[in-house]
Design an enzyme around this catalytic site. Structure first.
Site, PDB file in Angstrom:
ATOM      1  N   ALA A 265       0.855  -1.191   0.000  1.00 50.79           N
ATOM      2  CA  ALA A 265       0.000   0.000   0.000  1.00 50.79           C
ATOM      3  C   ALA A 265       0.887   1.237   0.000  1.00 50.79           C
ATOM      4  O   ALA A 265       2.117   1.140  -0.054  1.00 50.79           O
ATOM      5  CB  ALA A 265      -0.909  -0.015   1.225  1.00 50.79           C
ATOM      6  N   LYS A 266       0.230   2.375   0.058  1.00 45.85           N
ATOM      7  CA  LYS A 266       0.950   3.651  -0.013  1.00 45.85           C
ATOM      8  C   LYS A 266       2.080   3.758   1.009  1.00 45.85           C
ATOM      9  O   LYS A 266       3.113   4.350   0.733  1.00 45.85           O
ATOM     10  CB  LYS A 266      -0.031   4.803   0.236  1.00 45.85           C
ATOM     11  CG  LYS A 266      -0.603   5.402  -1.036  1.00 45.85           C
ATOM     12  CD  LYS A 266      -1.501   6.587  -0.687  1.00 45.85           C
ATOM     13  CE  LYS A 266      -2.415   6.909  -1.860  1.00 45.85           C
ATOM     14  NZ  LYS A 266      -3.662   7.543  -1.430  1.00 45.85           N
ATOM     15  N   ARG A 267       1.840   3.186   2.184  1.00 48.54           N
ATOM     16  CA  ARG A 267       2.848   3.312   3.239  1.00 48.54           C
ATOM     17  C   ARG A 267       4.188   2.698   2.841  1.00 48.54           C
ATOM     18  O   ARG A 267       5.218   2.993   3.427  1.00 48.54           O
ATOM     19  CB  ARG A 267       2.327   2.680   4.544  1.00 48.54           C
ATOM     20  CG  ARG A 267       2.284   1.181   4.540  1.00 48.54           C
ATOM     21  CD  ARG A 267       1.731   0.633   5.850  1.00 48.54           C
ATOM     22  NE  ARG A 267       0.276   0.607   5.826  1.00 48.54           N
ATOM     23  CZ  ARG A 267      -0.470  -0.426   5.414  1.00 48.54           C
ATOM     24  NH1 ARG A 267       0.125  -1.538   4.996  1.00 48.54           N
ATOM     25  NH2 ARG A 267      -1.778  -0.382   5.421  1.00 48.54           N
TER      26      ARG A 267
ATOM     27  N   GLY B 138       5.567   3.174  -0.033  1.00 43.68           N
ATOM     28  CA  GLY B 138       6.122   3.958  -1.135  1.00 43.68           C
ATOM     29  C   GLY B 138       5.224   3.873  -2.358  1.00 43.68           C
ATOM     30  O   GLY B 138       4.209   3.183  -2.348  1.00 43.68           O
TER      31      GLY B 138
END
Ligand SMILES: [Zn+2]
Length: 327
Positions: free
Chosen positions: A262-264, A266
């Site tokens: 996910a976004k966390r 990168g």
């Protein structure tokens, strides 16, 4: 109600055996390496086995839909050489069909209105807790209201709709994971099939779409494994049990922390790599490695992997992505 739009290359009444799968990107975000891998596996299985492919955009999750994410997903898939035979079809134009199914389930007593808040469900003293920590719905509103209107008047707002889950276990044999057995009544309880704002739940919409399209093969990430018994219960409730498809749930790509990519972790969106000048072949080489494919030559399109993909060699554990594109 009008007949649903013609969707399928493989209508259930077709006499010749026909297998149909679907690629179903959700336009709530862009395709990243994790979902690209699952789509690639789905596509490779389809093209190796002669299944037709339907593209479906699951765009009923109103507030979370990102503008143009549907077009972006189509571009991203095409960039990798992943094609399809029919569609895209959009769930958002099919809302009256889902609504009609919900009304049918209410009229037969298989579904009922619920006015409980999330907080009430979570704090119900009698509620046991499911394995993942989510509260099991204790059935507070089952047999509580004679009609949806009565529930609406009691709450002063529209109710959600829940399926009255019958007791007992639900079993299926996953093409990758083997036999699976769930007890939805005990592990989850009566689950929501329409939110209070009228939006049909994902579970309901996909069952109706898959059945009406004649989808016979579902390939997806194993984060959706526990959705499958709910969907099978819905096939039965809707008298669609002859349309229950085969399921293949594959492990996900996770970050170094073990959580779903996910976004966390990168920016792993395909569009970002493409904009940075990275070639589709570089992404495909990594995805191929993650699929257990020992590539001799560097692939340039998904079809280059058709000869070497073997489901039996697909890793049975999650793939850990550490941010390094060269795998
Ligand atoms: Zn309730």
């Amino acid at each position: 109600m009008n007949a649903p739009p013609a969707l399928s290359l493989c209508h259930p009444v077709t006499l010749s055996p026909c297998h149909l799968t679907r690629l179903a990107p959700s336009p709530t975000g862009a395709l990243h390496l994790g979902n690209a891998r699952t789509f690639l596996i789905n596509w490779l299985l389809a093209r190796q086995n002669g299944w037709k492919i339907l593209l479906r955009i699951e765009d009923i999750d109103g507030p979370r839909i990102k503008p143009n994410a549907d077009k972006q997903a189509l571009q991203d898939l095409s960039w990798l050489g992943i094609d399809w035979d029919d569609g895209p079809i959009y769930q958002s134009i099919r809302l009256p069909i889902y609504q009609s199914a919900i009304e049918g389930l209410l009229s037969t007593g298989q579904a009922y209105p619920c006015i409980c808040t999330r907080k009430e469900v979570d704090s119900a003293a009698s509620a046991p807790h499911a394995d993942d920590g989510a509260a099991v719905y204790p059935g507070t509103c089952r047999n509580r209201f004679a009609t949806v209107d009565e529930a609406r008047r009691a709450a002063g707002k529209p109710p959600a709709i829940r399926l009255a889950v019958p007791p007992g276990t639900t079993q299926f044999t996953d093409r990758f994971r083997g036999p699976a057995l769930f007890d939805v009544a005990r592990q989850l309880g009566d689950f929501v099939i329409a939110k209070a704002d009228g939006t049909p739940a994902y579970q309901l919409a996909v069952v109706i779409d898959d059945a009406q399209s004649g989808v016979t093969e579902i390939v997806r990430g194993d984060d959706l494994l526990d959705s499958t018994p709910r969907q099978i219960l819905l096939y039965h409730a809707l008298s669609l049990q002859s349309s229950i498809p085969h399921y293949t749930h594959v492990p996900l790509v996770v970050g170094p922390d073990g959580r779903r990519l996910a976004k966390r972790h990168g920016d792993t969106r395909l569009a970002t790599y493409r904009a940075a000048g990275i070639a589709a072949g570089d992404i495909l080489a990594l995805l191929a490695h993650w699929c257990g494919i020992a590539t001799k030559a560097r692939p340039t399109k998904a079809a280059d992997l058709l000869g070497s993909f073997d489901m039996a060699k697909l890793p049975a554990t999650p793939i850990v992505f550490d941010g390094n594109l060269t795998g």
